[in-house]
Design a protein around this motif. Structure first.
Motif, short mmCIF file in Angstrom:
data_model
loop_
_atom_site.label_atom_id
_atom_site.label_comp_id
_atom_site.label_asym_id
_atom_site.label_seq_id
_atom_site.Cartn_x
_atom_site.Cartn_y
_atom_site.Cartn_z
N ARG A 39 0.75 -0.95 0.07
CA ARG A 39 0.04 0.42 0.04
C ARG A 39 1.30 1.61 -0.02
O ARG A 39 1.78 1.46 1.15
N LEU A 40 0.38 1.72 -0.97
CA LEU A 40 1.62 3.43 -0.83
C LEU A 40 1.05 4.22 0.09
O LEU A 40 -0.12 4.21 0.26
N LEU A 41 2.37 4.79 0.54
CA LEU A 41 1.82 6.40 1.50
C LEU A 41 1.57 7.63 1.15
O LEU A 41 1.85 7.42 -0.05
N PRO A 42 1.00 7.95 1.47
CA PRO A 42 0.10 9.60 1.01
C PRO A 42 1.64 10.13 0.25
O PRO A 42 0.90 10.81 -0.35
N ASP A 43 3.17 10.05 0.81
CA ASP A 43 4.06 11.26 0.16
C ASP A 43 4.16 10.53 -0.73
O ASP A 43 4.76 10.95 -1.66
N GLY A 44 3.74 9.29 -1.79
CA GLY A 44 4.10 8.32 -3.22
C GLY A 44 5.34 7.81 -3.16
O GLY A 44 5.82 7.08 -3.98
N GLN A 45 6.28 8.05 -2.01
CA GLN A 45 7.39 7.56 -2.30
C GLN A 45 8.11 6.35 -1.30
O GLN A 45 8.67 5.79 -1.67
N ARG A 46 7.18 5.88 -0.57
CA ARG A 46 6.98 4.80 0.50
C ARG A 46 5.96 3.77 -0.26
O ARG A 46 4.71 4.62 -0.10
N PHE A 47 6.25 2.44 0.73
CA PHE A 47 5.04 1.57 0.66
C PHE A 47 4.43 1.06 2.22
O PHE A 47 5.97 0.59 2.87
N LEU A 48 3.66 0.48 2.47
CA LEU A 48 3.78 -0.03 3.45
C LEU A 48 3.12 -1.76 2.89
O LEU A 48 2.75 -2.17 1.81
N TYR A 49 4.35 -2.73 3.43
CA TYR A 49 4.39 -4.13 3.13
C TYR A 49 3.48 -4.79 4.42
O TYR A 49 3.92 -4.90 5.29
N VAL A 50 2.65 -5.47 4.12
CA VAL A 50 2.15 -6.41 5.42
C VAL A 50 2.15 -7.35 4.49
O VAL A 50 1.03 -8.18 3.14
N ALA A 51 2.32 -8.62 5.14
CA ALA A 51 1.96 -10.59 4.54
C ALA A 51 1.50 -10.97 5.74
O ALA A 51 1.98 -11.10 7.00
N VAL A 52 0.22 -11.89 5.72
CA VAL A 52 -0.63 -12.28 6.55
C VAL A 52 -0.88 -13.95 6.52
O VAL A 52 -0.67 -13.66 5.00
N ASP A 53 -0.94 -14.79 7.15
CA ASP A 53 -1.78 -15.72 6.83
C ASP A 53 -2.94 -16.00 6.98
O ASP A 53 -3.75 -14.96 7.50
N CYS A 54 -4.07 -16.39 5.55
CA CYS A 54 -5.61 -16.13 5.59
C CYS A 54 -6.04 -17.05 6.65
O CYS A 54 -6.67 -16.34 6.53
N ARG A 55 -4.98 -17.99 7.29
CA ARG A 55 -6.01 -18.20 7.56
C ARG A 55 -6.45 -17.54 9.75
O ARG A 55 -6.77 -17.89 10.68
N ASP A 56 -5.43 -16.46 9.70
CA ASP A 56 -5.47 -15.72 10.87
C ASP A 56 -6.04 -14.62 10.37
O ASP A 56 -7.12 -13.93 11.78
N THR A 57 -6.11 -13.88 9.45
CA THR A 57 -6.94 -12.61 9.24
C THR A 57 -7.48 -12.87 7.92
O THR A 57 -7.00 -13.28 6.96
N ASN A 58 -8.11 -12.12 7.92
CA ASN A 58 -8.86 -11.75 6.30
C ASN A 58 -8.37 -10.79 5.42
O ASN A 58 -8.04 -9.78 6.77
N LEU A 59 -8.88 -10.23 4.32
CA LEU A 59 -8.65 -9.68 3.69
C LEU A 59 -9.46 -7.73 3.90
O LEU A 59 -7.92 -6.98 3.97
N GLY A 60 -10.36 -7.96 4.12
CA GLY A 60 -10.49 -6.78 4.93
C GLY A 60 -10.04 -6.45 6.51
O GLY A 60 -9.87 -4.60 6.29
N ILE A 61 -10.40 -7.03 6.62
CA ILE A 61 -9.21 -6.60 8.74
C ILE A 61 -7.57 -6.37 8.20
O ILE A 61 -7.23 -4.66 8.52
N ALA A 62 -6.80 -6.28 6.81
CA ALA A 62 -5.33 -6.13 7.22
C ALA A 62 -5.61 -5.02 6.05
O ALA A 62 -5.15 -4.08 6.12
N ARG A 63 -6.70 -4.24 5.48
CA ARG A 63 -6.63 -3.33 5.01
C ARG A 63 -7.18 -2.40 5.37
O ARG A 63 -6.40 -1.24 4.85
N GLU A 64 -7.95 -2.40 6.14
CA GLU A 64 -8.38 -1.40 7.17
C GLU A 64 -7.56 -1.19 7.95
O GLU A 64 -7.06 -0.22 8.46
#
Length: 147
Positions: free
Chosen positions: A115-140
């Motif tokens: 996910r690009l951060l507001p400055d557009g120069q950096r991004f946030l990378y997150v990796a989760v296990d599908c059994r522990d987290t759903n996509l909606g929660i991770a995005r929020e």
């Protein structure tokens, strides 16, 4: 007590686990560490997270829960994915209101979000296990870190 020899010795075993590791100093360090801490608060079961510079692929701060999950090896490739997607979107000539926000990579048991951060120069990378987290929660959680 921090003894440099022991810190180097630990580094030979692989990446530091369950600890935020920064590669920069000053305000960039504080900002990147704050974003990672916010992600950890919302997704304590994540596999890994990092704040990365788009141009160089350098992780400003990272966190992992497993020595096998080495973020340093993949950040350059993830930065290249972001750069290439920006080029692909520029070729489509979208209007100025439609900018790249997020890239989702789905594996059989994992979700990887860039996910690009507001400055557009950096991004946030997150990796989760599908059994522990759903996509909606991770995005929020990732959206909340932008603020």
């Amino acid at each position: 007590m921090q003894i440099p020899f022991f810190q180097r010795l630990q580094g030979l075993a692989g990446p530091t686990v369950n600890k935020i590791v920064s590669t920069v100093n000053g305000s960039e360090k504080a900002s990147a560490e704050r974003v990672i801490q916010q992600v950890l608060t919302g997704l304590p079961e994540l596999l890994g997270a990092a704040v990365v510079l788009v141009e160089s692929g350098q992780a400003l701060a990272s966190y992992t829960t497993s020595r096998e999950f080495n973020l340093g090896k993949t950040m350059g490739y993830n930065a290249e994915v972001v750069r290439q997607q920006r080029l692909a979107l520029a070729a489509l000539q979208p209007d100025a209101d439609n900018q790249l926000e997020e890239i989702l990579i789905t594996l059989q048991s994992q979700l990887h979000l860039l996910r690009l951060l507001p400055d557009g120069q950096r991004f946030l990378y997150v990796a989760v296990d599908c059994r522990d987290t759903n996509l909606g929660i991770a995005r929020e959680v990732m959206r909340a870190c932008e603020e």
